[in-house]
Design a protein around this motif. Structure first.
Motif, PDB file in Angstrom:
ATOM      1  N   SER A 165       0.834  -1.209   0.000  1.00  0.00           N
ATOM      2  CA  SER A 165       0.000   0.000   0.000  1.00  0.00           C
ATOM      3  C   SER A 165       0.862   1.249   0.000  1.00  0.00           C
ATOM      4  O   SER A 165       0.538   2.258  -0.632  1.00  0.00           O
ATOM      5  CB  SER A 165      -0.928   0.003   1.218  1.00  0.00           C
ATOM      6  OG  SER A 165      -1.821  -1.086   1.175  1.00  0.00           O
TER       7      SER A 165
ATOM      8  N   GLY B  28       1.900   2.173  -3.435  1.00  0.00           N
ATOM      9  CA  GLY B  28       0.836   2.286  -4.430  1.00  0.00           C
ATOM     10  C   GLY B  28       0.548   1.011  -5.176  1.00  0.00           C
ATOM     11  O   GLY B  28       0.235   1.033  -6.358  1.00  0.00           O
ATOM     12  N   GLN B  29       0.696  -0.144  -4.516  1.00  0.00           N
ATOM     13  CA  GLN B  29       0.381  -1.446  -5.135  1.00  0.00           C
ATOM     14  C   GLN B  29       1.204  -1.667  -6.396  1.00  0.00           C
ATOM     15  O   GLN B  29       0.719  -2.162  -7.396  1.00  0.00           O
ATOM     16  CB  GLN B  29      -1.120  -1.525  -5.473  1.00  0.00           C
ATOM     17  CG  GLN B  29      -2.040  -1.395  -4.272  1.00  0.00           C
ATOM     18  CD  GLN B  29      -2.067  -2.617  -3.401  1.00  0.00           C
ATOM     19  OE1 GLN B  29      -1.555  -3.658  -3.782  1.00  0.00           O
ATOM     20  NE2 GLN B  29      -2.641  -2.506  -2.234  1.00  0.00           N
TER      21      GLN B  29
ATOM     22  N   ARG C 111     -14.347   4.701   0.573  1.00  0.00           N
ATOM     23  CA  ARG C 111     -13.048   4.178   0.161  1.00  0.00           C
ATOM     24  C   ARG C 111     -12.848   2.827   0.828  1.00  0.00           C
ATOM     25  O   ARG C 111     -13.338   2.610   1.942  1.00  0.00           O
ATOM     26  CB  ARG C 111     -11.918   5.131   0.580  1.00  0.00           C
ATOM     27  CG  ARG C 111     -11.840   6.416  -0.204  1.00  0.00           C
ATOM     28  CD  ARG C 111     -10.754   7.325   0.344  1.00  0.00           C
ATOM     29  NE  ARG C 111      -9.431   6.700   0.334  1.00  0.00           N
ATOM     30  CZ  ARG C 111      -8.334   7.283   0.843  1.00  0.00           C
ATOM     31  NH1 ARG C 111      -8.425   8.483   1.409  1.00  0.00           N
ATOM     32  NH2 ARG C 111      -7.177   6.668   0.795  1.00  0.00           N
TER      33      ARG C 111
ATOM     34  N   HIS D 285      -1.154   6.097   6.905  1.00  0.00           N
ATOM     35  CA  HIS D 285      -0.837   7.447   6.445  1.00  0.00           C
ATOM     36  C   HIS D 285      -0.472   8.388   7.600  1.00  0.00           C
ATOM     37  O   HIS D 285      -0.127   9.544   7.359  1.00  0.00           O
ATOM     38  CB  HIS D 285      -2.007   8.027   5.643  1.00  0.00           C
ATOM     39  CG  HIS D 285      -3.269   8.213   6.433  1.00  0.00           C
ATOM     40  ND1 HIS D 285      -4.200   7.215   6.552  1.00  0.00           N
ATOM     41  CD2 HIS D 285      -3.741   9.255   7.164  1.00  0.00           C
ATOM     42  CE1 HIS D 285      -5.212   7.639   7.301  1.00  0.00           C
ATOM     43  NE2 HIS D 285      -4.946   8.875   7.687  1.00  0.00           N
TER      44      HIS D 285
ATOM     45  N   THR E  77     -10.982  10.199   4.029  1.00  0.00           N
ATOM     46  CA  THR E  77     -11.886   9.920   2.905  1.00  0.00           C
ATOM     47  C   THR E  77     -12.164  11.191   2.115  1.00  0.00           C
ATOM     48  O   THR E  77     -12.097  11.209   0.878  1.00  0.00           O
ATOM     49  CB  THR E  77     -13.200   9.314   3.416  1.00  0.00           C
ATOM     50  OG1 THR E  77     -12.928   8.092   4.089  1.00  0.00           O
ATOM     51  CG2 THR E  77     -14.145   9.035   2.247  1.00  0.00           C
TER      52      THR E  77
ATOM     53  N   ILE F 290      -9.410  12.597  -0.369  1.00  0.00           N
ATOM     54  CA  ILE F 290      -9.288  12.019  -1.704  1.00  0.00           C
ATOM     55  C   ILE F 290     -10.569  12.208  -2.520  1.00  0.00           C
ATOM     56  O   ILE F 290     -10.523  12.570  -3.701  1.00  0.00           O
ATOM     57  CB  ILE F 290      -8.945  10.514  -1.611  1.00  0.00           C
ATOM     58  CG1 ILE F 290      -7.598  10.328  -0.905  1.00  0.00           C
ATOM     59  CG2 ILE F 290      -8.901   9.880  -2.994  1.00  0.00           C
ATOM     60  CD1 ILE F 290      -6.414  10.893  -1.642  1.00  0.00           C
ATOM     61  N   THR F 291     -11.711  11.957  -1.900  1.00  0.00           N
ATOM     62  CA  THR F 291     -12.975  11.941  -2.656  1.00  0.00           C
ATOM     63  C   THR F 291     -13.741  13.246  -2.578  1.00  0.00           C
ATOM     64  O   THR F 291     -14.685  13.442  -3.338  1.00  0.00           O
ATOM     65  CB  THR F 291     -13.882  10.822  -2.125  1.00  0.00           C
ATOM     66  OG1 THR F 291     -14.230  11.101  -0.755  1.00  0.00           O
ATOM     67  CG2 THR F 291     -13.171   9.488  -2.180  1.00  0.00           C
TER      68      THR F 291
ATOM     69  N   SER G  15     -13.632   6.383  -4.143  1.00  0.00           N
ATOM     70  CA  SER G  15     -12.277   6.230  -4.662  1.00  0.00           C
ATOM     71  C   SER G  15     -11.780   4.827  -4.328  1.00  0.00           C
ATOM     72  O   SER G  15     -12.057   4.310  -3.243  1.00  0.00           O
ATOM     73  CB  SER G  15     -11.342   7.274  -4.044  1.00  0.00           C
ATOM     74  OG  SER G  15      -9.990   6.985  -4.358  1.00  0.00           O
TER      75      SER G  15
ATOM     76  N   ILE H 130      -8.694   4.029  -3.792  1.00  0.00           N
ATOM     77  CA  ILE H 130      -7.467   4.105  -2.989  1.00  0.00           C
ATOM     78  C   ILE H 130      -7.805   3.714  -1.553  1.00  0.00           C
ATOM     79  O   ILE H 130      -8.646   4.352  -0.911  1.00  0.00           O
ATOM     80  CB  ILE H 130      -6.876   5.521  -3.033  1.00  0.00           C
ATOM     81  CG1 ILE H 130      -6.583   5.929  -4.483  1.00  0.00           C
ATOM     82  CG2 ILE H 130      -5.623   5.609  -2.180  1.00  0.00           C
ATOM     83  CD1 ILE H 130      -6.103   7.360  -4.629  1.00  0.00           C
ATOM     84  N   PRO H 131      -7.179   2.667  -1.004  1.00  0.00           N
ATOM     85  CA  PRO H 131      -7.594   2.166   0.312  1.00  0.00           C
ATOM     86  C   PRO H 131      -7.033   2.993   1.461  1.00  0.00           C
ATOM     87  O   PRO H 131      -6.043   3.720   1.323  1.00  0.00           O
ATOM     88  CB  PRO H 131      -7.026   0.747   0.331  1.00  0.00           C
ATOM     89  CG  PRO H 131      -5.820   0.818  -0.547  1.00  0.00           C
ATOM     90  CD  PRO H 131      -6.131   1.834  -1.609  1.00  0.00           C
TER      91      PRO H 131
ATOM     92  N   ASN I  98      -5.549   2.229   5.204  1.00  0.00           N
ATOM     93  CA  ASN I  98      -5.022   1.130   6.007  1.00  0.00           C
ATOM     94  C   ASN I  98      -5.120   1.475   7.488  1.00  0.00           C
ATOM     95  O   ASN I  98      -4.509   2.448   7.945  1.00  0.00           O
ATOM     96  CB  ASN I  98      -3.572   0.831   5.631  1.00  0.00           C
ATOM     97  CG  ASN I  98      -3.446   0.106   4.309  1.00  0.00           C
ATOM     98  OD1 ASN I  98      -3.811   0.647   3.272  1.00  0.00           O
ATOM     99  ND2 ASN I  98      -2.938  -1.105   4.337  1.00  0.00           N
TER     100      ASN I  98
END
Length: 827
Positions: free
Chosen positions: A21, A24-25, A67, A85, A105, A108-109, A116, A118-119, A121
């Motif tokens: 993660s 970015g995978q 997300r 993060h 959340t 990003i969104t 989105s 994007i997870p 964690n």
């Protein structure tokens, strides 16, 4: 569970999940995990909160989870939470966890209910949890609400598919009990990706909200829509309990009491409830990881090998080491020079198979684009004859000339040679642009050091542009040299005698090349829709004809067109067409193909059009305005004078000019690539190899040149972290025993449970009869012997049921009948 190694499996996957993660995978490695899917308000968030024993997830109306939330539960003595993060920060207050999830959340969104992939964690340490990793996904919806995008349903579905389509992902399908199971969105989407039911675990929520007199017993006993891993029922807190801040521990106690006291569920109470679900998921995930361990190990080893070479230079990395910077600078400048030379000269390694670049494009400019430009600028026949006529008359003056004057020939030839300057300068500009593109392409490898890349690109580009002016001066000098002396003794020049004898009939130049194949490729013939529409064909161009076939096998020929009297013509691209078009037509106004006066041919790019035109030039098919071959006699109205002697002189000069300009063009076509290669391309290669390093040192100090970009430093850290995480994972996996005792995957569920139910009832009757008969035979009771027909009837009914049962069920009941030892007693 079985040994220490198996207990470390889930934490191991958590570490890998964090590592992937954080970058970015970027590593294509599907890790074993459990994805929670279900409709909105199905109770997914409540189930997860029950696992943790804390309120920490956002709640509200409509879509709340926007997300993916990767929730990692870790059994620990202390209780706190950490976000990937927010490294280093421990959340003890779980209300702050909720606020952080909402803030992350929205970051990003936004706050418009968008979603989105994007997870987020989140890792929760607690003594009340078992090691478990779950992914909470947005609830499925059908109608956009408020500011949500109109395609929110498809966006959520695509996001879910990204996770649950992976073979390593277990699907936790959450369905409320107060809705029809056949309408479950979670089971429907799980069935799509897991038709055999190998990865799906069913969870039934809201059992306490079912209508009075109804229950979910058939569902929980896996009789209705059976799943291989079965169903587990849970009872979450109601909205009133949540608003009233009811403690989750009290809610779990109430859940336990509900199952023990409910008449429909008390017999399966030990297999229901949140604690059992958590334990089951822990066991299922651990087993799933163990089953995927061999494949996971091989993938980890493959990833480690691919990273080994890139990480080698970072292992002993020290950013402030001057020797490392000097070495890196020398290596990068040398590598840049090697890459530039390979792009120009061509090489066998790292060949681009999709587009032309570097030397290949320059070669096309030399031998296709430049010759075509020369042909395009050639003279207009009518205007040329008029100029020759005026020149002859002006040279004779008041006198009437008996002979063709040399000065008229030189004047016309010099005027035509001067016209060569424009295509020559254009050719240099095209090569310059391609050289600069090649420099930029080769400096991509210097992206780790932006200042070095910028200075290298600036210095080399400046040098190339300096050589641009020198090359143009040299080319113009070549043109001036051609102008300085008209060599009429050239071996290829036809001379006056031949020019006077040449007529329109014998002036036509025959192609000297044999009928060889010049080009093959796909082209589109543009035909109106009324006549069949545009079609793609495989074209073969030879020195004498143009043929096209159905496909590249060249077996089914559609047509063959001779090249005699053919010309090229530019055609404007259509408004609705994305392709570039040119046309072929016959100078004698004849139909070229069927009833068409011209054939329109289309290519995908303008470069393809120019390349095909150059190929047609090699075959002797010229553009429309070009008339290298002798034309028919002009109409009287087009002539400047009707004097036959003047006409003969004009025709003679015309033939001489045509011959000499052909010589000059041939010379220029040969000298231009040589001049450009010597003065520009080879000079640039020498400059890069011998002088670029000195220019770089004078432009800036070594420290600033080798200052890393923030992206490069981050990439190095992430790559090292990934490398060490992979090594640690391989060490840990190597210590794990795969022989751990665990619960195997249940066998496929037999959907014919109704038949089994009938068999059980019928067999109970038969066994009862058998026992009664045996009891009577023992002598303890003589009056209870059943009649033979009654027993035979029940055996026959059992036989009918067995016919519709599965083979395994039939074998089971046959063994039971055999064990009963039913024998006939003599009277």
């Amino acid at each position: 569970m079985g040994n220490r190694g198996m207990e470390d499996l889930i934490p191991l996957i958590n570490k890998l999940q964090d590592a992937f993660s954080s970058i970015g995978q970027s590593c294509n490695l599907d890790l074993p995990q459990i994805a929670v899917v279900g409709g909105q308000s199905a109770g997914k968030s409540s189930v997860l909160e029950n696992f943790v024993g804390r309120d920490f997830l956002p709640r509200g109306n409509g879509i709340v989870t926007r997300r993916p939330l990767i929730l990692q539960l870790v059994n620990s003595k202390a209780e706190y939470a950490e976000f990937l993060h927010c490294k280093g920060r421990k959340f003890v207050d779980f209300e702050e966890v909720r606020l952080e999830i909402e803030a992350e959340t929205d970051r990003i969104t936004g706050s418009n209910k968008g979603i989105s992939p994007i997870p987020i964690n989140l890792r929760v340490y607690s003594p009340n949890v078992l090691n478990l990793t779950l992914i909470d996904l947005p609830g499925m919806t059908k109608v956009a609400v408020g500011d949500q995008p109109h395609d929110i349903e498809h966006q959520i579905r695509d996001m879910l598919m990204q996770f649950i389509t992976k073979e390593s992902c277990l699907v936790l399908a959450v369905t409320p009990a107060n809705m029809d199971l056949a309408n479950s969105d979670a089971l429907k989407i799980a069935k799509e990706v897991d038709p055999q039911g190998l990865r799906t675990i069913g969870v039934i929520t809201k059992l306490d909200l079912m209508d009075e007199g109804t229950d979910a017993r058939d569902i929980l006993e896996n009789k209705l829509l059976p799943l291989r891993r079965g169903y587990i029922g849970v009872v979450n807190r109601s909205q009133k309990d949540i608003d009233g801040k009811k403690d989750i521990r009290a809610a779990l106690a109430a859940e336990r009491k509900f199952f023990l006291s409910h008449p429909a569920y008390r017999h399966i109470a030990e297999r229901m409830g949140t604690p059992h679900l958590q334990k089951t998921l822990n066991q299922q995930l651990t087993n799933h990881i163990r089953d995927t361990l061999p494949g996971l190990r091989s993938k980890l080893q493959s990833q480690l090998l691919s990273l080994e070479k890139e990480v080698e230079e970072y292992k002993n990395f020290r950013p402030d080491d001057p020797t490392r910077k000097t070495k890196a600078l020398l290596q990068m400048v040398q590598q840049f020079g090697v890459d530039f030379e390979k792009c120009i000269e061509g090489s066998g390694d790292q060949v681009d198979t999709s587009n032309l670049s570097g030397g290949a494009k320059i070669n096309r400019i030399f031998h296709e684009r430049f010759p075509f430009e020369l042909v395009k600028m050639e003279f207009d026949e009518k205007e040329l004859r008029k100029e020759i006529s005026y020149a002859i008359k002006n040279i004779h003056g008041v006198r009437t000339g008996l002979f063709t004057p040399d000065l008229a020939f030189e004047a016309i030839v010099k005027k035509q040679i001067i016209k060569l300057k424009e295509p020559c300068l254009k050719c240099i500009d095209l090569v310059i642009q391609e050289l600069i593109n090649t420099v930029r392409q080769c400096t991509n490898k210097l992206g780790s050091y932006p200042r070095l890349r910028e200075e290298t690109e600036r210095i080399v580009t400046t040098y190339v542009r300096e050589r641009d002016s020198k090359t143009k001066d040299q080319v113009l000098l070549l043109i001036d040299i051609e102008l300085s002396y008209i060599n009429t003794n050239h071996e290829d020049f036809i001379g006056f005698a031949n020019a006077q004898q040449r007529t329109a009939a014998n002036a036509t130049k025959k192609r000297v090349m044999p009928n060889q194949v010049i080009r093959r490729g796909w082209l589109t013939i543009n035909i109106s829709i009324m006549k069949g529409g545009s079609k793609d064909y495989w074209f073969v161009l030879t020195a004498e004809s143009l043929s096209w076939y159905k496909d590249e096998e060249e077996k089914e020929k559609k047509y063959m067109l001779p090249l005699d009297n053919l010309k090229l013509r530019d055609v404007e691209k259509g408004f609705m067409s994305s392709k570039h078009v040119f046309a072929i037509f016959n100078t004698e106004q004849r139909n070229v193909y069927k009833d068409l006066r011209q054939i329109e041919l289309a290519c995908d790019t303008q470069e393809d059009v120019d390349s095909w035109k150059a190929s047609f030039l090699r075959a002797g098919v010229y553009p429309e305005k070009d008339q290298p071959e002798s034309e028919d006699a002009m109409n009287p109205s087009d002539t400047v004078s009707m004097d036959p002697q003047l006409e003969r002189q004009v025709e003679t000069i015309r033939n001489l000019v045509d011959s000499y300009i052909g010589i000059v063009n041939k010379s220029i076509r040969d000298l231009m690539p040589k001049t450009i290669m010597h003065l520009m391309i080879n000079s640039a290669k020498d400059f890069i190899h011998s002088e670029l390093l000195a220019y770089l040192y004078s432009a800036a100090d070594q420290g600033s040149l080798m200052e890393e970009s923030a992206e490069q430093a981050q990439r190095r850290d992430e790559m090292l972290r990934m490398y060490h995480a992979l090594k640690e994972a391989l060490v840990l996996i190597g210590d794990i025993s795969t022989t751990t005792v665990s619960v195997p995957l249940p066998p496929p569920v037999d959907d014919s449970w109704i038949v089994s139910w009938c068999l059980a009832i019928m067999f109970s009757f038969v066994l009862t009869d058998i026992k009664k008969i045996q009891f009577c035979r023992s002598g303890y009771h003589r009056g209870c012997i059943l009649s033979g027909p009654k027993l035979h009837l029940r055996l026959y009914s059992l036989f009918l049921c067995l016919n519709s049962a599965s083979p395994s069920t039939i074998r089971h009941y046959n063994q039971l009948i055999k064990n009963a030892k039913l024998t006939r007693r003599p009277k």
